[in-house]
Design a protein around this motif. Sequence first.
Motif, PDB file in Angstrom:
ATOM      1  N   LEU A  85     -66.706  14.941  48.165  1.00 14.56           N
ATOM      2  CA  LEU A  85     -65.549  14.039  48.134  1.00 14.56           C
ATOM      3  C   LEU A  85     -64.423  14.628  47.283  1.00 14.56           C
ATOM      4  CD1 LEU A  85     -67.351  10.580  47.797  1.00 14.56           C
ATOM      5  CD2 LEU A  85     -66.503  11.686  49.862  1.00 14.56           C
ATOM      6  N   VAL A  86     -63.889  15.740  47.769  1.00 14.87           N
ATOM      7  CA  VAL A  86     -62.830  16.445  47.053  1.00 14.87           C
ATOM      8  C   VAL A  86     -61.941  17.139  48.070  1.00 14.87           C
ATOM      9  CG1 VAL A  86     -64.149  18.592  46.789  1.00 14.87           C
ATOM     10  CG2 VAL A  86     -62.391  18.009  45.099  1.00 14.87           C
ATOM     11  N   SER A  87     -60.694  17.375  47.709  1.00  7.65           N
ATOM     12  CA  SER A  87     -59.769  18.092  48.575  1.00  7.65           C
ATOM     13  C   SER A  87     -59.749  19.577  48.199  1.00  7.65           C
ATOM     14  CB  SER A  87     -58.357  17.502  48.434  1.00  7.65           C
ATOM     15  OG  SER A  87     -57.769  17.916  47.202  1.00  7.65           O
ATOM     16  N   GLY A  88     -58.892  20.341  48.872  1.00  9.01           N
ATOM     17  CA  GLY A  88     -58.727  21.758  48.555  1.00  9.01           C
ATOM     18  C   GLY A  88     -57.483  22.037  47.732  1.00  9.01           C
ATOM     19  N   ARG A  89     -56.953  21.020  47.061  1.00 10.31           N
ATOM     20  CA  ARG A  89     -55.749  21.177  46.244  1.00 10.31           C
ATOM     21  C   ARG A  89     -56.089  21.770  44.873  1.00 10.31           C
ATOM     22  NH1 ARG A  89     -55.475  15.968  48.615  1.00 10.31           N
ATOM     23  NH2 ARG A  89     -53.824  15.822  50.184  1.00 10.31           N
TER      24      ARG A  89
END
Length: 437
Positions: A85-89
């Motif tokens: 539950l994480v983005s690639g930012r």
Amino acid sequence: MYANVKEFGAAGDGVAVDTRAIQRALDAGGIVYFPPGTYRTGTIYLRSRGGILLDAGAVIQANPDLSDYNADDFCPQNRVLRDELVSGRHLIVAVEQQEITIAGEGRIDGNFSAWMNEPDPTFGVTPPFFKRHPERPGQMIYLCECTDVRIRDVELTNASYWHCFLHGCERVTISGVRIYGSPRVINNDGIDLDCCRHVTVSGCIILTADDSLTLRADFEPLKKPRICEYITVSNCVFSSDFANAIRVGVGNGEIRRCTFSNISISDSRTGICVASRYWERDRGVTVSDLDFNGLQLYARRPFCIKLDNQRTLNPPCARRIGDLSFSNISGTAERSSYLTGNPEGKLEGITFRDLRLRYGGKGPAPDRDEHGHWGCSSTAAAFELENASGIEFRNVAIDWELDASGWRQDVRATGCDRLEIADCRFRKGVEEKPLLT
């Protein structure tokens, strides 16, 4: 002389968004100086032969506006772990750059509470972790396939995911860095070194909920595959509330020829964890020639060395973990140390020399403790060995607390061969038995 970021229009007042001004300064070349102030920013990109210098009292703080960050596919090497539950930012980025510097007495603040501020009861942990937001930024510092990297003296704090990730980097010096992660933020690793070569980490303090320092071997996203090797970690203080102070593994490559010395580990679930395979999607990592010397180790579980991190992984990992040395180590423990192989791979050539551990606790325990924290299982043996070969204990002493009545053996070895024990103080004894089929 360094370029002053305020000369490029940065306000540093903690209110204005300074992303564009900071990037103009970085694009002008060289190292950019940040005087005292709070600089709210999204993704900034470091350039070759440049970087940032933070004065004492200077803070780079993550902007809550997600539109101010890089896209998930901004470079081909970037990966998004959606199952966490994480983005690639990212906040600070350098990809395929040379001579990168991040330095100074200031702070880089991931501002996790902008995305994670609600308790998550689903974990059953007391106090509860904060609920993971699927759009939260990923690794706060992301340096990929860079050479000649220097990170020194800065404070890294409040990341919503890993604090500092180096992937495929070479000739790296990390020194005097202080990393403070919230104990209620899951996945907030300290330093992750993935497929990196010729690295020194020294004089760092890393206090996190998740892994303090990791060595990884996930070469597949890189343009140039690399072995994770020739890494020296020394004179550091680590603490990982719910995970591993030092973790080795993850990926499908190789980790070898690394040393750890003069390290203090405290208040950690596991002191040192070496696992060839963590996830079923991986084939596993080959691990060899690691040396751990001169450690104070105050962890609930001192050592966990496994081919498969979970018994449910299928088929069994067919890689090798071998030629590991643990020496001159003292501390306390209350959970079994595990050395677990399998019939497909090899767990061999592991030496414990000049160890003294004081054991408390009650012995056998389920995988979750009374606070809901996972990975806390224990048997009735201080060292539980299974399907391993060439394990040596030399001048090892285990001292038992008065209430340690649930413990039955110092060492229990199942399906092991070439177990060597010399000059040890094992008052509860050693039990060897065949592996049941």
